[in-house]
Each structure stands twice: as C-alpha cells, then as structure tokens.
Write a protein that holds these residues in place. Structure first.
Motif, mmCIF file in Angstrom:
data_model
loop_
_atom_site.group_PDB
_atom_site.id
_atom_site.type_symbol
_atom_site.label_atom_id
_atom_site.label_comp_id
_atom_site.label_asym_id
_atom_site.label_seq_id
_atom_site.Cartn_x
_atom_site.Cartn_y
_atom_site.Cartn_z
ATOM 1 N N LEU A 290 0.831 -1.211 0.000
ATOM 2 C CA LEU A 290 0.000 0.000 0.000
ATOM 3 C C LEU A 290 0.862 1.257 0.000
ATOM 4 O O LEU A 290 0.559 2.227 -0.703
ATOM 5 C CB LEU A 290 -0.938 0.001 1.207
ATOM 6 N N ALA A 291 1.942 1.246 0.773
ATOM 7 C CA ALA A 291 2.824 2.419 0.842
ATOM 8 C C ALA A 291 3.473 2.705 -0.507
ATOM 9 O O ALA A 291 3.557 3.872 -0.927
ATOM 10 C CB ALA A 291 3.886 2.207 1.920
ATOM 11 N N MET A 292 3.917 1.671 -1.206
ATOM 12 C CA MET A 292 4.536 1.886 -2.520
ATOM 13 C C MET A 292 3.523 2.452 -3.510
ATOM 14 O O MET A 292 3.840 3.326 -4.315
ATOM 15 C CB MET A 292 5.140 0.582 -3.064
ATOM 16 N N ASP B 145 -0.375 9.023 -9.469
ATOM 17 C CA ASP B 145 -1.781 8.617 -9.549
ATOM 18 C C ASP B 145 -2.100 7.410 -8.663
ATOM 19 O O ASP B 145 -3.120 6.745 -8.853
ATOM 20 C CB ASP B 145 -2.193 8.308 -10.999
ATOM 21 N N ARG B 146 -1.192 7.107 -7.734
ATOM 22 C CA ARG B 146 -1.367 5.990 -6.790
ATOM 23 C C ARG B 146 -1.616 4.658 -7.498
ATOM 24 O O ARG B 146 -2.422 3.830 -7.055
ATOM 25 C CB ARG B 146 -2.483 6.289 -5.788
ATOM 26 N N LYS B 147 -0.895 4.450 -8.588
ATOM 27 C CA LYS B 147 -0.999 3.181 -9.311
ATOM 28 C C LYS B 147 0.333 2.839 -9.945
ATOM 29 O O LYS B 147 1.110 3.723 -10.299
ATOM 30 C CB LYS B 147 -2.127 3.178 -10.332
ATOM 31 N N LEU B 148 0.575 1.543 -10.091
ATOM 32 C CA LEU B 148 1.796 1.029 -10.714
ATOM 33 C C LEU B 148 1.475 -0.241 -11.483
ATOM 34 O O LEU B 148 0.550 -0.982 -11.113
ATOM 35 C CB LEU B 148 2.846 0.674 -9.654
ATOM 36 N N LEU C 206 5.547 -2.812 -9.351
ATOM 37 C CA LEU C 206 5.239 -2.909 -7.929
ATOM 38 C C LEU C 206 5.979 -4.092 -7.303
ATOM 39 O O LEU C 206 6.478 -3.992 -6.174
ATOM 40 C CB LEU C 206 3.727 -3.027 -7.711
ATOM 41 N N ALA C 207 6.083 -5.185 -8.018
ATOM 42 C CA ALA C 207 6.831 -6.342 -7.520
ATOM 43 C C ALA C 207 8.295 -5.972 -7.287
ATOM 44 O O ALA C 207 8.881 -6.340 -6.263
ATOM 45 C CB ALA C 207 6.720 -7.514 -8.495
ATOM 46 N N ASN D 269 -2.286 -2.912 -14.050
ATOM 47 C CA ASN D 269 -1.883 -1.989 -12.994
ATOM 48 C C ASN D 269 -2.570 -2.370 -11.694
ATOM 49 O O ASN D 269 -3.679 -2.896 -11.695
ATOM 50 C CB ASN D 269 -2.273 -0.548 -13.333
ATOM 51 N N ALA D 270 -1.908 -2.047 -10.583
ATOM 52 C CA ALA D 270 -2.532 -2.086 -9.264
ATOM 53 C C ALA D 270 -2.760 -0.639 -8.874
ATOM 54 O O ALA D 270 -1.858 0.195 -8.997
ATOM 55 C CB ALA D 270 -1.627 -2.777 -8.257
#
Length: 155
Positions: free
Chosen positions: A47-49, A55-58, A63-64, A100-101
C-alpha cells in the motif's frame, strides 16, 4: 585451508549482528502492524509503494520490483487487499498486456492511518540508536549489499 575460507573476527561479529537484525526486525514490524492496523508488513509496504506512485498506481511488475517480491507473491497479496477494498487491478492504458494495481480511497485511508504507528516503530527500533552519520553509513552499506545481491539490476 586458507584464511580466505573463514570470516575474520571482525567480519564474524558484524555478520552475527546483521543476522540478528534480519531475523528479529520482521517480527517487530509484523507484530506492530498486525496489532495497530490489522495488516501484514508486506500488505502495508505494498500500500505504501502505491501511495507514493504517480496517480497511486503502478504496473504489477514494477510494484513487484519496488516491494522486492515475485509477481506470484504480490498477486496473492493484491487479491487479499482487493477483497478488503484497498486496491483494484485495472488494465494498463499504455500496454494492453499489462495490469496496474491502483490504490483505492479506502486503501489510501488505511495506509495514512497505519503510517504514524509504523514510522514510530521504525524510528524507535532502527533509527533512534543511530547518529546522522550512522544513518548515512547504513544507507551506503545497505546499498552496497543490495547492489551485490541484485547484480546492479533492481536497486
């Protein structure tokens, strides 16, 4: 056998301390986050990453990398976070093959609520015993070790 086969007394002392930290710190972080926020350290870190990303997405693959996880491990955690309404998966608009997450509003609220307790634990456990110079040394040392582990690729 040559002396190169064994660690020096200084190296052995440092190694044993590093192993003690590596073994103890995850439990300290996990216990605090479970108690105060009902989430695992890896869930919080995920969540922090996302909270720090544009835009709070990766992309899930990015993200991995940021969470030092395999895509398979991350996918399991994302499934748990999705069930709790904290993240959602969505197609990547730039690459139809990628996913994306994205952090939801509830996910943002969860990480904002968890952060102060977590930061306090990190500061109290890891940073408080160190001087400013120690922190710079720790950063340099961990960077050198990570670079060697990653072969210069991930970090």
């Amino acid at each position: 056998m040559s002396d190169e086969q064994w660690l020096s007394h200084e190296q052995l002392a440092a190694w044993r301390k590093m192993i003690a930290v590596v073994e103890r710190l995850p439990n300290i972080l996990e216990t605090q986050l479970q108690r105060d926020s009902a989430m695992s350290h890896f869930e919080y870190f995920t969540l922090a990453m996302l909270s720090e990303a544009k835009d709070r997405k990766l992309r899930i693959t990015e993200l991995a990398l940021k969470t030092n996880a395999t895509v398979a491990r991350l996918s399991h955690v994302l499934s748990r976070l999705e069930k709790r309404g904290l993240v959602r998966r969505e197609p990547c608009p730039h690459d139809g093959r990628a996913t994306n997450a994205a952090l939801t509003a509830a996910g943002w609220d969860a990480v904002v609520a968890a952060a102060p307790h977590h930061v306090h634990t990190v500061r109290d456990t890891v940073m408080r015993p160190l001087t400013k110079a120690d922190v710079a040394d720790l950063d340099r040392i961990m960077g050198a070790i990570l670079s060697r582990m990653d072969g210069g690729g991930r970090t």
